[in-house]
Enzyme design. Sequence first.
Site, PDB file in Angstrom:
ATOM      1  N   CYS A   1       2.149   3.155 -60.453  1.00  0.00           N
ATOM      2  CA  CYS A   1       2.539   4.569 -60.608  1.00  0.00           C
ATOM      3  C   CYS A   1       1.394   5.578 -60.414  1.00  0.00           C
ATOM      4  CB  CYS A   1       3.278   4.813 -61.923  1.00  0.00           C
ATOM      5  SG  CYS A   1       3.125   3.576 -63.178  1.00  0.00           S
TER       6      CYS A   1
ATOM      7  N   ARG B   1      -2.394  -8.235 -64.688  1.00  0.00           N
ATOM      8  CA  ARG B   1      -2.544  -8.002 -66.128  1.00  0.00           C
ATOM      9  C   ARG B   1      -3.019  -9.291 -66.770  1.00  0.00           C
ATOM     10  NH1 ARG B   1       3.223  -4.876 -66.688  1.00  0.00           N
ATOM     11  NH2 ARG B   1       2.803  -3.383 -65.031  1.00  0.00           N
TER      12      ARG B   1
ATOM     13  N   GLN C   1       5.833  -6.295 -57.922  1.00  0.00           N
ATOM     14  CA  GLN C   1       7.007  -5.526 -58.350  1.00  0.00           C
ATOM     15  C   GLN C   1       7.656  -4.873 -57.134  1.00  0.00           C
ATOM     16  OE1 GLN C   1       4.769  -2.949 -61.066  1.00  0.00           O
ATOM     17  NE2 GLN C   1       5.976  -3.773 -62.739  1.00  0.00           N
TER      18      GLN C   1
ATOM     19  N   HIS D   1       8.895   5.071 -57.005  1.00  0.00           N
ATOM     20  CA  HIS D   1       8.810   6.262 -57.852  1.00  0.00           C
ATOM     21  C   HIS D   1       9.457   7.427 -57.123  1.00  0.00           C
ATOM     22  CE1 HIS D   1       5.663   3.583 -59.392  1.00  0.00           C
ATOM     23  NE2 HIS D   1       6.081   4.043 -60.552  1.00  0.00           N
TER      24      HIS D   1
ATOM     25  N   LYS E   1      13.662   4.347 -71.132  1.00  0.00           N
ATOM     26  CA  LYS E   1      14.101   3.604 -69.956  1.00  0.00           C
ATOM     27  C   LYS E   1      15.428   2.898 -70.193  1.00  0.00           C
ATOM     28  CE  LYS E   1      11.088  -0.245 -71.310  1.00  0.00           C
ATOM     29  NZ  LYS E   1      10.561  -1.512 -70.842  1.00  0.00           N
TER      30      LYS E   1
ATOM     31  N   HIS F   1      10.646   6.063 -62.531  1.00  0.00           N
ATOM     32  CA  HIS F   1      10.068   4.768 -62.151  1.00  0.00           C
ATOM     33  C   HIS F   1      11.237   3.783 -62.045  1.00  0.00           C
ATOM     34  CE1 HIS F   1       6.004   5.897 -64.048  1.00  0.00           C
ATOM     35  NE2 HIS F   1       6.833   6.825 -64.476  1.00  0.00           N
TER      36      HIS F   1
END
Length: 331
Positions: free
Chosen positions: A51, A80, A98, A102, A186, A232
């Site tokens: 993002c 991560r 992923q 956006h 979300k 997102h």
Amino acid sequence: KAGYEQVITPHIGNVNLYKTSGHYEKYGADSFRPITTPQEGEEFFLKPMNCPHHCEIYRSRPHSYRDLPVRYAEFGTVYRYEQSGELHGLTRVRGFTQDDAHIFCTPEQVKDEFKGVMDIVMKIFKALDFKDFKIQISLRDPDDRTKYIGSEENWEKAERSIMEVVQERGLEAEVVLGEAAFYGPKMDFMVRDALGREWQLGTIQVDYNLPERFGLEYVGADNEKHRPVMIHRAPFGSMERFVAVLIEHCAGKFPLWLAPEQAIILPISEKYIAYAKKVLSLLDNSDIRALIDERSEKTGRKIRDAEMKRIPYMLIVGEKEEQEGTVSVRR
């Protein structure tokens, strides 16, 4: 078809990018060690999120309200540092991709854009025959506001827009407190796999805060500068986790269009391998994924092995098929 522009962003980013977004403060401890360069004091991070990079792309040129919504999509690999005890097959990994995107839109466009993303998620679930899923609305923890960035007003607007979409669509949704992203609430799509475990796959998030932190703007119809809203979305979530759940869901029997090997050609003896290769060439030219079993095994054994490998179609070739220019099909 849904109006996205595909972009590619680097695998590393300057640490200041993630300080601006808030990811450094929230996830710095769970990131890989900073990468230093020969330039003194310069630090880069393996990208934990796409993002901030998409915010920079939006900010790279001026926008009018007529340009909005602007939609950037990227199959972006992020990193991560999961603890070793948390790693699990493809479902929990340290580097994953992923199907990220956006959307930058006006406040008036938020609900329509949100519904458009929901339609994409439902289209994917239908194509893959995912029927056992539920919708979860993830909101802030009312007892601990320190976990989140942004003003009370922005959070209320974001949460209200999601709840209104759920009502307008007449959906059943479970509201869970404390599961919101640190920058916004979300909608999560929780899919149950063949073993009854729940996985969060698709997600759609409404964010008034990152556009503020990055100083994103557009010129409105009133010729004044306004702040866009950011949505997102990742219909698959992590591609690795999605594949893992899909393998369980299908027990390896992928639908024909998705099977890595759609057909296998089984010559009944070595004499027919040359003809099998002609058939393979024809299939290749038609974008059909196929291979030949050239082993000197009995045909029954070859059929059994192909069935065990979950290959959808077996094309058996012998003297009759070679003479007639055909194949014997077994599903």
